[in-house]
Write an enzyme that holds these catalytic residues in place. Structure first.
Site, PDB file in Angstrom:
ATOM      1  N   GLY A 109       5.397   6.918  13.750  1.00  0.00           N
ATOM      2  CA  GLY A 109       4.874   5.755  13.033  1.00  0.00           C
ATOM      3  C   GLY A 109       5.838   4.578  13.108  1.00  0.00           C
ATOM      4  N   THR A 112       9.598   5.258  13.615  1.00  0.00           N
ATOM      5  CA  THR A 112       9.852   5.745  14.974  1.00  0.00           C
ATOM      6  C   THR A 112       9.812   4.610  15.985  1.00  0.00           C
ATOM      7  OG1 THR A 112       8.835   7.839  14.347  1.00  0.00           O
ATOM      8  CG2 THR A 112       9.050   7.405  16.709  1.00  0.00           C
ATOM      9  N   THR A 132       0.117   8.030  13.101  1.00  0.00           N
ATOM     10  CA  THR A 132       0.204   7.988  11.639  1.00  0.00           C
ATOM     11  C   THR A 132      -1.184   8.039  11.033  1.00  0.00           C
ATOM     12  OG1 THR A 132       0.808   6.680   9.686  1.00  0.00           O
ATOM     13  CG2 THR A 132       0.271   5.434  11.680  1.00  0.00           C
ATOM     14  N   ILE A 133      -1.306   8.761   9.926  1.00  0.00           N
ATOM     15  CA  ILE A 133      -2.607   8.739   9.227  1.00  0.00           C
ATOM     16  C   ILE A 133      -2.820   7.371   8.577  1.00  0.00           C
ATOM     17  CG2 ILE A 133      -2.606  11.234   8.730  1.00  0.00           C
ATOM     18  CD1 ILE A 133      -1.930  10.473   5.782  1.00  0.00           C
ATOM     19  N   ASP A 134      -1.721   6.613   8.362  1.00  0.00           N
ATOM     20  CA  ASP A 134      -1.829   5.342   7.618  1.00  0.00           C
ATOM     21  C   ASP A 134      -2.495   4.232   8.425  1.00  0.00           C
ATOM     22  OD1 ASP A 134       1.584   5.837   6.417  1.00  0.00           O
ATOM     23  OD2 ASP A 134      -0.316   6.776   5.843  1.00  0.00           O
ATOM     24  N   GLY A 177      -1.564   6.452   2.534  1.00  0.00           N
ATOM     25  CA  GLY A 177      -1.614   5.205   3.272  1.00  0.00           C
ATOM     26  C   GLY A 177      -0.346   4.403   3.174  1.00  0.00           C
ATOM     27  N   HIS A 178       0.614   4.943   2.364  1.00  0.00           N
ATOM     28  CA  HIS A 178       1.903   4.242   2.181  1.00  0.00           C
ATOM     29  C   HIS A 178       1.629   2.844   1.624  1.00  0.00           C
ATOM     30  CE1 HIS A 178       6.102   4.141   2.402  1.00  0.00           C
ATOM     31  NE2 HIS A 178       6.249   3.454   3.511  1.00  0.00           N
ATOM     32  N   ARG A 256     -11.461  11.268 -14.965  1.00  0.00           N
ATOM     33  CA  ARG A 256     -10.574  12.298 -14.407  1.00  0.00           C
ATOM     34  C   ARG A 256     -10.041  11.823 -13.061  1.00  0.00           C
ATOM     35  NH1 ARG A 256     -11.353  13.605 -18.780  1.00  0.00           N
ATOM     36  NH2 ARG A 256     -11.901  15.659 -19.693  1.00  0.00           N
ATOM     37  N   ARG A 265      -3.101  15.345   5.697  1.00  0.00           N
ATOM     38  CA  ARG A 265      -2.248  15.458   6.884  1.00  0.00           C
ATOM     39  C   ARG A 265      -2.368  16.833   7.540  1.00  0.00           C
ATOM     40  NH1 ARG A 265       3.194  12.872   5.046  1.00  0.00           N
ATOM     41  NH2 ARG A 265       4.061  14.740   6.005  1.00  0.00           N
TER      42      ARG A 265
HETATM   43  O1  F6P Z   1       3.173   8.079   6.620  1.00  0.00           O
HETATM   44  C1  F6P Z   1       2.339   9.147   6.307  1.00  0.00           C
HETATM   45  C2  F6P Z   1       2.502   9.520   4.852  1.00  0.00           C
HETATM   46  O2  F6P Z   1       1.668  10.600   4.575  1.00  0.00           O
HETATM   47  C3  F6P Z   1       2.175   8.389   3.892  1.00  0.00           C
HETATM   48  O3  F6P Z   1       0.781   8.166   3.758  1.00  0.00           O
HETATM   49  C4  F6P Z   1       2.834   8.919   2.642  1.00  0.00           C
HETATM   50  O4  F6P Z   1       3.095   7.899   1.692  1.00  0.00           O
HETATM   51  C5  F6P Z   1       4.136   9.486   3.225  1.00  0.00           C
HETATM   52  O5  F6P Z   1       3.834   9.885   4.562  1.00  0.00           O
HETATM   53  C6  F6P Z   1       4.675  10.690   2.478  1.00  0.00           C
HETATM   54  O6  F6P Z   1       5.978  10.943   3.019  1.00  0.00           O
HETATM   55  P1  F6P Z   1       6.605  12.427   3.009  1.00  0.00           P
HETATM   56  O7  F6P Z   1       5.827  13.250   3.985  1.00  0.00           O
HETATM   57  O8  F6P Z   1       8.020  12.208   3.466  1.00  0.00           O
HETATM   58  O9  F6P Z   1       6.485  12.939   1.591  1.00  0.00           O
END
Ligand code: F6P
Length: 337
Positions: A109, A112, A132-134, A177-178, A256, A265
């Site tokens: 991502g 990297t 990256t999933i983001d 999604g960071h 909730r 992931r």
């Molecule tokens: O960058 C992918 C991600 O899953 C983000 O969406 C998330 O905020 C972060 O990684 C979590 O990081 P880690 O795997 O180090 O807990």
């Protein structure tokens, strides 16, 4: 040619499909030798490198995770104590030279891509693939991993409608999604979210409350709220907890929350991600064979191409107000805060 390949940063479905795309093309089409560097850039620091053969590629296409392992090692990051020199770059370069690696393929991502650009500036031949999933890597319309995460999140949102309706509740789901809202936007729209909150768009809890009350007045005594983990909260609360508490206070609705977390992931990549990973892996090998280094493979429209790493490093691709899915959502009365 001898190429090294590494996977760095958060894992996601599709990494192994990418490794397979690079290796099978490099070995059988271009006659190259491929070496797997384990645990991201740490493998270059620890000289933890293994040969990869076509036989090793069996079963990778649909396998989640990464057979090479990953880490968030940032070898060019300055030491916290400025008095201490950072000798990691020298160790990296020494390993690459000693192992006689002609090129390094980095799969990762934003972090990297930044390291790949620095490695290029240090004189190493690098070709990078966005992962990256983001979906927040600049310069590519889509990164592999994103479609798989959206598919998982959408399935989860679909499942919330029946329980929200049965209990006449507001169900809040937090997706990853960071700092970007791509997963929330795409899964929220695909999953029929009534309210979708993105880090890129400021929200007003009173407007959110009005939306929920207005749905009640229209005979819909329940709502689905999709929130990106990166939205601003108060008191260090996680997004879903914060929004659920605010909604319950604002509207009196039973509310909730669900945090989808690392499920986004995990598991096998979608067919779309498998093919995108395969296409990107193959293109990376083509760049190597034609001596085009210092580039990141990218998807522009329907075309696989590439972009100089210098143009990618340090940038984030965020959702903008003119995004057509966002514009369409607004036109349909979906509340974005
Ligand atoms: O960058 C992918 C991600 O899953 C983000 O969406 C998330 O905020 C972060 O990684 C979590 O990081 P880690 O795997 O180090 O807990």
């Amino acid at each position: 040619m001898r190429i090294g390949i590494l996977t760095s940063g958060g894992d996601c479905p599709g990494i192994n499909a990418t490794i397979r795309g690079v290796c099978k093309t490099a070995i059988s089409h271009y006659g190259m030798e491929v070496y797997g560097i384990r645990s991201g850039f740490r493998g270059l620091l620890d000289d933890d490198i293994v040969p990869l053969t076509e036989a090793d590629m069996t079963g990778l296409l649909n396998l989640g995770g990464t057979i090479l392992g990953t880490s968030r090692e940032k070898p060019f990051k300055k030491r916290s104590n400025p008095a201490l020199a950072n000798d990691k770059p020298a160790i990296l370069l020494d390993t690459i030279a000693r192992r006689q690696l002609d090129c390094i393929v980095t799969i990762g991502g934003n972090g990297t891509q930044k390291t790949a650009a620095k490695l290029t500036a240090a004189g190493v031949n690098v070709v990078s693939i966005p992962k990256t999933i983001d979906n927040d890597v600049w310069g590519t319309d889509i990164s592999f991993g994103f479609d798989s995460a959206v598919t998982i999140a959408t399935d989860a949102i679909d499942r919330l409608h029946s329980t929200a309706s049965a209990h006449q509740r507001v169900m809040v789901i937090e997706v990853m999604g960071h700092k970007a809202g791509w997963i929330a936007l795409y899964s929220g729209m695909a999953g029929g979210g009534d309210i979708i909150l993105l880090p890129e768009i400021p929200f007003d809890i009173h407007r959110i409350g009005d939306t929920i009350i207005n749905r009640l007045k229209k005979g819909k005594p329940y709502s689905i709220v999709v929130v990106a983990e990166g939205i601003p909260t108060i008191g260090g609360k996680k997004a879903a907890q914060y929004i659920a508490e605010e909604i319950e206070y604002e509207t009196g609705f039973e509310t909730r929350e669900t945090v989808l977390g690392y499920i986004q992931r995990g598991g096998s990549p979608t067919p779309y991600d498998r093919n995108l990973a395969t296409r990107m892996g193959g293109h990376a090998t083509e760049l190597i064979a034609t001596g085009q280094f210092g580039k990141m493979v990218s998807l522009r429209g329907a075309t696989i191409t590439s972009i100089p790493l210098a143009e990618v490093a340090g940038k984030l691709k965020l959702v903008t107000e003119d995004n057509d899915l966002l514009v369409q959502g607004r036109r349909m009365g979906i509340c974005f805060g």
